[in-house]
Design a protein around this motif. Structure first.
Motif, PDB file in Angstrom:
ATOM      1  N   SER A   1       0.866  -1.183   0.000  1.00  0.00           N
ATOM      2  CA  SER A   1       0.000   0.000   0.000  1.00  0.00           C
ATOM      3  C   SER A   1       0.902   1.231   0.000  1.00  0.00           C
ATOM      4  CB  SER A   1      -0.878  -0.003   1.246  1.00  0.00           C
ATOM      5  OG  SER A   1      -0.087   0.208   2.385  1.00  0.00           O
ATOM      6  N   ARG A   2       0.355   2.355  -0.438  1.00  0.00           N
ATOM      7  CA  ARG A   2       1.111   3.615  -0.427  1.00  0.00           C
ATOM      8  C   ARG A   2       0.422   4.595   0.500  1.00  0.00           C
ATOM      9  NH1 ARG A   2       4.847   3.860  -4.354  1.00  0.00           N
ATOM     10  NH2 ARG A   2       4.943   6.071  -4.859  1.00  0.00           N
ATOM     11  N   ARG A   3       1.234   5.418   1.137  1.00  0.00           N
ATOM     12  CA  ARG A   3       0.709   6.416   2.078  1.00  0.00           C
ATOM     13  C   ARG A   3       1.444   7.714   1.878  1.00  0.00           C
ATOM     14  NH1 ARG A   3       1.109   2.762   7.541  1.00  0.00           N
ATOM     15  NH2 ARG A   3      -0.633   1.442   6.954  1.00  0.00           N
ATOM     16  N   VAL A   4       0.762   8.825   2.097  1.00  0.00           N
ATOM     17  CA  VAL A   4       1.414  10.137   2.060  1.00  0.00           C
ATOM     18  C   VAL A   4       1.470  10.657   3.490  1.00  0.00           C
ATOM     19  CG1 VAL A   4       1.405  12.459   1.108  1.00  0.00           C
ATOM     20  CG2 VAL A   4       0.484  10.558  -0.244  1.00  0.00           C
ATOM     21  N   LEU A   5       2.701  10.868   3.964  1.00  0.00           N
ATOM     22  CA  LEU A   5       2.911  11.342   5.339  1.00  0.00           C
ATOM     23  C   LEU A   5       3.240  12.823   5.329  1.00  0.00           C
ATOM     24  CD1 LEU A   5       5.342   8.524   6.601  1.00  0.00           C
ATOM     25  CD2 LEU A   5       2.833   8.456   6.433  1.00  0.00           C
TER      26      LEU A   5
ATOM     27  N   GLU B   1       5.908  13.088   2.340  1.00  0.00           N
ATOM     28  CA  GLU B   1       6.756  11.938   1.979  1.00  0.00           C
ATOM     29  C   GLU B   1       5.838  10.771   1.621  1.00  0.00           C
ATOM     30  OE1 GLU B   1      10.231   9.091   3.909  1.00  0.00           O
ATOM     31  OE2 GLU B   1       9.144  10.492   5.185  1.00  0.00           O
ATOM     32  N   ILE B   2       6.172  10.095   0.527  1.00  0.00           N
ATOM     33  CA  ILE B   2       5.340   8.963   0.104  1.00  0.00           C
ATOM     34  C   ILE B   2       6.074   7.684   0.479  1.00  0.00           C
ATOM     35  CG2 ILE B   2       4.284   7.812  -1.882  1.00  0.00           C
ATOM     36  CD1 ILE B   2       4.124  10.667  -3.144  1.00  0.00           C
ATOM     37  N   VAL B   3       5.401   6.815   1.218  1.00  0.00           N
ATOM     38  CA  VAL B   3       6.045   5.584   1.675  1.00  0.00           C
ATOM     39  C   VAL B   3       5.189   4.372   1.282  1.00  0.00           C
ATOM     40  CG1 VAL B   3       7.201   6.685   3.635  1.00  0.00           C
ATOM     41  CG2 VAL B   3       4.940   5.673   3.961  1.00  0.00           C
ATOM     42  N   GLU B   4       5.865   3.234   1.191  1.00  0.00           N
ATOM     43  CA  GLU B   4       5.157   1.983   0.908  1.00  0.00           C
ATOM     44  C   GLU B   4       5.183   1.104   2.150  1.00  0.00           C
ATOM     45  OE1 GLU B   4       6.470  -0.010  -2.589  1.00  0.00           O
ATOM     46  OE2 GLU B   4       5.472   1.452  -3.878  1.00  0.00           O
ATOM     47  N   ALA B   5       4.140   0.313   2.297  1.00  0.00           N
ATOM     48  CA  ALA B   5       4.075  -0.621   3.428  1.00  0.00           C
ATOM     49  C   ALA B   5       3.231  -1.798   2.980  1.00  0.00           C
ATOM     50  CB  ALA B   5       3.430   0.071   4.628  1.00  0.00           C
TER      51      ALA B   5
ATOM     52  N   GLU C   1       0.271  14.895  13.152  1.00  0.00           N
ATOM     53  CA  GLU C   1       1.627  14.811  13.709  1.00  0.00           C
ATOM     54  C   GLU C   1       2.631  14.558  12.589  1.00  0.00           C
ATOM     55  OE1 GLU C   1       2.361  15.352  16.812  1.00  0.00           O
ATOM     56  OE2 GLU C   1       0.267  15.464  17.471  1.00  0.00           O
ATOM     57  N   LEU C   2       3.840  15.028  12.758  1.00  0.00           N
ATOM     58  CA  LEU C   2       4.872  14.730  11.767  1.00  0.00           C
ATOM     59  C   LEU C   2       5.065  13.217  11.698  1.00  0.00           C
ATOM     60  CD1 LEU C   2       7.511  17.538  12.448  1.00  0.00           C
ATOM     61  CD2 LEU C   2       5.859  17.385  10.578  1.00  0.00           C
ATOM     62  N   GLY C   3       5.184  12.706  10.473  1.00  0.00           N
ATOM     63  CA  GLY C   3       5.350  11.258  10.296  1.00  0.00           C
ATOM     64  C   GLY C   3       4.027  10.509  10.210  1.00  0.00           C
ATOM     65  N   GLN C   4       2.904  11.244  10.399  1.00  0.00           N
ATOM     66  CA  GLN C   4       1.592  10.585  10.323  1.00  0.00           C
ATOM     67  C   GLN C   4       0.994  10.759   8.936  1.00  0.00           C
ATOM     68  OE1 GLN C   4       0.011   8.809  13.005  1.00  0.00           O
ATOM     69  NE2 GLN C   4       2.165   8.979  13.602  1.00  0.00           N
ATOM     70  N   VAL C   5       0.059   9.869   8.613  1.00  0.00           N
ATOM     71  CA  VAL C   5      -0.657   9.945   7.335  1.00  0.00           C
ATOM     72  C   VAL C   5      -1.518  11.210   7.325  1.00  0.00           C
ATOM     73  CG1 VAL C   5      -2.366   8.790   5.862  1.00  0.00           C
ATOM     74  CG2 VAL C   5      -0.719   7.436   7.167  1.00  0.00           C
ATOM     75  N   MET C   6      -1.491  11.955   6.209  1.00  0.00           N
ATOM     76  CA  MET C   6      -2.362  13.121   6.076  1.00  0.00           C
ATOM     77  C   MET C   6      -3.832  12.690   6.186  1.00  0.00           C
ATOM     78  SD  MET C   6      -1.092  16.208   5.631  1.00  0.00           S
ATOM     79  CE  MET C   6      -2.410  17.046   4.770  1.00  0.00           C
ATOM     80  N   VAL C   7      -4.626  13.515   6.868  1.00  0.00           N
ATOM     81  CA  VAL C   7      -6.044  13.184   7.046  1.00  0.00           C
ATOM     82  C   VAL C   7      -6.838  13.576   5.802  1.00  0.00           C
ATOM     83  CG1 VAL C   7      -6.060  13.346   9.560  1.00  0.00           C
ATOM     84  CG2 VAL C   7      -6.414  15.415   8.187  1.00  0.00           C
ATOM     85  N   GLY C   8      -7.978  12.946   5.625  1.00  0.00           N
ATOM     86  CA  GLY C   8      -8.839  13.319   4.515  1.00  0.00           C
ATOM     87  C   GLY C   8      -9.993  12.351   4.340  1.00  0.00           C
TER      88      GLY C   8
ATOM     89  N   ASN D   1     -10.437   8.083   5.780  1.00  0.00           N
ATOM     90  CA  ASN D   1      -9.300   7.165   5.842  1.00  0.00           C
ATOM     91  C   ASN D   1      -7.964   7.791   5.482  1.00  0.00           C
ATOM     92  OD1 ASN D   1     -10.617   4.949   6.843  1.00  0.00           O
ATOM     93  ND2 ASN D   1     -11.196   4.164   4.836  1.00  0.00           N
ATOM     94  N   GLY D   2      -7.964   9.061   5.045  1.00  0.00           N
ATOM     95  CA  GLY D   2      -6.702   9.749   4.818  1.00  0.00           C
ATOM     96  C   GLY D   2      -6.050   9.448   3.486  1.00  0.00           C
ATOM     97  N   TRP D   3      -4.827   9.990   3.339  1.00  0.00           N
ATOM     98  CA  TRP D   3      -4.103   9.922   2.062  1.00  0.00           C
ATOM     99  C   TRP D   3      -3.370   8.595   1.966  1.00  0.00           C
ATOM    100  CZ3 TRP D   3      -1.532  15.128   0.294  1.00  0.00           C
ATOM    101  CH2 TRP D   3      -2.396  16.193   0.520  1.00  0.00           C
ATOM    102  N   GLN D   4      -4.100   7.512   1.681  1.00  0.00           N
ATOM    103  CA  GLN D   4      -3.453   6.214   1.553  1.00  0.00           C
ATOM    104  C   GLN D   4      -4.296   5.301   0.673  1.00  0.00           C
ATOM    105  OE1 GLN D   4      -2.954   4.594   5.501  1.00  0.00           O
ATOM    106  NE2 GLN D   4      -4.949   5.306   6.207  1.00  0.00           N
ATOM    107  N   THR D   5      -3.622   4.341   0.065  1.00  0.00           N
ATOM    108  CA  THR D   5      -4.328   3.462  -0.878  1.00  0.00           C
ATOM    109  C   THR D   5      -5.186   2.426  -0.151  1.00  0.00           C
ATOM    110  OG1 THR D   5      -2.433   1.966  -0.959  1.00  0.00           O
ATOM    111  CG2 THR D   5      -2.533   3.670  -2.685  1.00  0.00           C
TER     112      THR D   5
END
Ligand SMILES: NC(=O)c1ccc[n+]([C@@H]2O[C@H](COP(=O)([O-])OP(=O)(O)OC[C@H]3O[C@@H](n4cnc5c(N)ncnc54)[C@H](OP(=O)(O)O)[C@@H]3O)[C@@H](O)[C@H]2O)c1
Length: 338
Positions: A5-9, A24-28, A66-73, A97-101
């Motif tokens: 999955s991808r997330r925007v922090l 920052e865009i991260v994968e998990a 918070e810094l390092g957290q997924v953007m809300v939305g 669920n925020g900025w994540q796939t």
């Protein structure tokens, strides 16, 4: 189902206008739902001006990210796997669920959508939070009466376009304020406003005076600043100003000079700030009326959709530069109903 999955922090708090490097865009790995939980795949992500406030350190009316957290939305998604009896795989739901796939949640914030009733993306726009903001702010605070003049700023945007059309349904003369000429033309030709002036006019107050020969009875304020100042010079006695947003100052690094509130005093003007989440008791009325108006073609809407989660940061930045026409959305993955 993809393995990742991808997330925007949020990785940096912006000074002024946000920059792509604030994110920052991260994968998990795609998370699995625990007992009572639901895994959803995000189809649409809503981008909204309030997100700028969440990037600041201090709390306003809601906590910051918070810094390092997924953007809300807010999101519309499809249930991939459910261990919650209220949902089954394949359900289409609106949630936060925020900025994540992909997201796992307990389901308490999810509401099932019926794709046969309306396109599912509208649950984030005209039949979602922005539409409800327009409905309660205009009807409950602006209280427009037939024959009155109603002015709305950010007129071609998600909230403003609905405000103007609902005011037309209520029999008002409707004047929009927007930036570029194409947005003003859209408000008049496509949305049925009586007039629309540009906030870039060299003399905004003169342009508004010409468009509002009988003065202004309701001003639905989405931007604050220079537009509010120009409107205040033209308000009628007993005017109402639902103070919905102040987008002209969301990126400001210093407080702007204060407006001249003299006309508010001597015209007995009601200025009332509001936050849509305080008015959830009106959600049933809103969905009943606005769904019917959309079906009847009396409430039109535009969506400005960018493709792919990775483009969310630049699209949010574009919102503050007026790049969107209508509701700003990100298509995060394929819409199975579209
Ligand atoms: N109170 C609440 O509960 C609530 C809920 C939802 C939204 N809101 C507020 O409602 C407003 C509109 O939100 P929306 O989602 O519908 O966004 P939107 O209107 O779709 O997009 C924002 C628009 O604001 C305009 N804008 C940006 N900077 C501006 C400036 N300096 N002066 C004048 N206009 C400017 C741009 O249009 P132009 O190109 O025409 O300048 C831009 O396209 C925002 O202030 C938002 O915070 C409040």
């Amino acid at each position: 189902m993809p393995a990742t999955s991808r997330r925007v922090l949020l990785c940096r708090r912006p000074e002024g206008e946000p920059r792509p490097t604030d994110f920052e865009i991260v994968e998990a790995p795609v998370p699995g739902p625990g007992e009572g939980e639901v895994l959803t795949r995000t189809i649409y992500l809503s981008l909204d001006p309030y997100m700028r406030g969440r990037m600041n350190p201090g709390r306003s009316y809601a906590p910051s990210v918070e810094l390092g957290q997924v953007m809300v939305g807010s999101t519309v998604g499809e249930v991939v796997e459910s261990r919650n009896p209220a949902f089954t795989a394949g359900d289409v739901v609106v949630g936060y669920n925020g900025w994540q796939t992909h997201a796992v949640s307990a389901g308490a914030m999810l509401r099932r959508l019926d794709p046969k009733q309306a396109p599912i993306s509208t649950a984030l726009g005209v039949l979602g939070m922005p539409g409800m903001t327009a409905y309660v702010g205009l009807l409950d605070i602006g209280r427009p009466k037939a024959g009155e003049t109603m002015v709305v700023s950010a007129a071609a945007g998600a909230v403003g376009s609905a405000v103007g059309q609902i005011a037309k349904i209520k029999g008002c003369r409707v004047v929009g304020v927007a930036g570029p000429p194409e947005k003003c033309e859209h408000a008049v030709k496509d949305l049925g406003f009586d007039a629309c002036v540009s906030h870039r006019s060299p003399d905004l107050r003169a342009a508004l005076r010409e468009a509002c020969p009988a003065g202004i009875d309701v001003y639905f304020d989405n931007v604050g600043g220079a537009v509010l100042a120009a409107v205040l010079g033209l308000v009628n006695r007993g005017a109402r100003i639902p103070l919905c947003g102040l987008i002209s100052q969301y990126n400001a690094t210093a407080l702007p000079p204060g407006p001249n509130l003299g006309p508010v005093l001597w015209n007995r003007v009601l200025v009332q700030g509001f936050i849509v989440s305080d008015h959830l008791d009106r959600q049933g009325d809103f969905l009943r009326d606005c769904s019917a108006w959309v079906r009847e073609g009396r409430l039109k809407y535009r969506e400005d959709i960018v493709e792919g989660l990775d483009r969310a940061p630049e699209a949010l930045i574009g919102l503050f530069r007026g790049r969107n026409l209508g509701k700003m959305l990100v298509r995060v993955s394929e819409d199975p109903t579209g």
